[in-house]
Design an enzyme around this catalytic site. Sequence first.
Site, PDB file in Angstrom:
ATOM      1  NE  ARG A 117      24.402  -5.607  -6.531  1.00 25.77           N
ATOM      2  CZ  ARG A 117      25.256  -6.513  -7.024  1.00 25.77           C
ATOM      3  NH1 ARG A 117      25.068  -7.019  -8.225  1.00 25.77           N
ATOM      4  NH2 ARG A 117      26.279  -6.916  -6.304  1.00 25.77           N
ATOM      5  CE1 TYR A 148       6.377   9.551 -20.530  1.00 29.69           C
ATOM      6  CE2 TYR A 148       7.925   7.743 -20.207  1.00 29.69           C
ATOM      7  CZ  TYR A 148       7.317   8.886 -19.746  1.00 29.69           C
ATOM      8  OH  TYR A 148       7.623   9.386 -18.505  1.00 29.69           O
ATOM      9  CG  ASP A 183       5.385   1.314 -23.458  1.00 26.89           C
ATOM     10  OD1 ASP A 183       4.563   0.871 -22.629  1.00 26.89           O
ATOM     11  OD2 ASP A 183       6.034   2.360 -23.280  1.00 26.89           O
ATOM     12  CE  LYS A 190       2.390   6.233 -16.218  1.00 25.45           C
ATOM     13  NZ  LYS A 190       3.805   5.867 -16.057  1.00 25.45           N
TER      14      LYS A 190
END
Length: 369
Positions: free
Chosen positions: A49, A101, A170, A195
């Site tokens: 983790r 978005y 972004d 993407k």
Amino acid sequence: MDSDPALLADMLHHRTGSLPAGSPVALPLTPASTYALPGTIDAPFTYGRAGGPTWSALEEALGVLEQAETVVLPSGMAAISAVLLTHLTRGDRVLLPSDGYYATRRLAEQFLTPVGVEVVLRPTAEYAQQDLDGFTVVLVETPSNPALDLCDIAEVSARAHAAGALVVVDNTTLTPLGQRPLELGADVVVASDTKAPNGHSDALLGHVATRRPDVLERVRQWRTLAGGIPGQLETWLVHRGLETLELRFDRMCSSALVLAERLEEHPATRDVVHPGLPSHPQHELASRQMARAGSLIGFALPDAETAERFLERARRVVSATSFGGVHTSAERRARWGDAVPEGFVRLSVGCEPTEELWADLEQALRGLG
């Protein structure tokens, strides 16, 4: 603004220069949750983790492209959440793009507003007119998704810093090869590597890049303590995809500009938008701020029914909601509630041969005007 070929070469060889004889050139996938700690916890990796060799390899590669330390997270929204939720508290104000978005706005509405964070929405193209006094975080998405509007990152960053705000960009639509927000004054880059960096539509991932150690540490601690961690396989897949990003992105952007020019002249389409077109209202800004105009094109057809007919008829276009993959994809964005006309289509240009793709688009548009 141009891409730096040296950075691309450094990214490709970020780990190969120090490989011992007999080591695999390809990054090994290390699916480990537990690491040996005989007599000490002072080790590069202690528990899955908190980190691992596959994560580290991708973070180093992305860090070369971003020229900043990078933290990988399980999706683009995980990257955005990690920054916003670690830097906003009751009484703070955050500026978000009203035309960006949609998931970012929903995150803010459902999880920031209820705890006392004031969320202000503004269209991307109007950020220049927004008074930034009193904001804790200013989040920019340029080009905006899906309408591909722009704002001046350097200008917004300068004003935001004067007001004491953290500037987050972004950069999903352009990647570090198309636009370099940190060089333009932003504090933080967030992106969905699902993407173009991955490019093969088979893994979710995101990253946060910053040159501010305080931001980096908060995001790293958030990832470890909240447990929102990327999978080892997904990280490995994105690392593999990243190695061909330049080649794919070049084809995608070059084809997109050709197709945008032809779509603009086609009688069936209207309101074609692409930052590389001289008709784009912010084309001059795109030329200054962006190395490439990107692989996304927006255009309108008369109505929702016509747009759906186009999507059904296009044989070399996948009807899908993501973008940046090797396969060209498209969708009618109004179905998600975006503030665009019902017949607005977002086209994500892939890696198909340009002329073959145009022939398919042309036959799909025939008779729709």
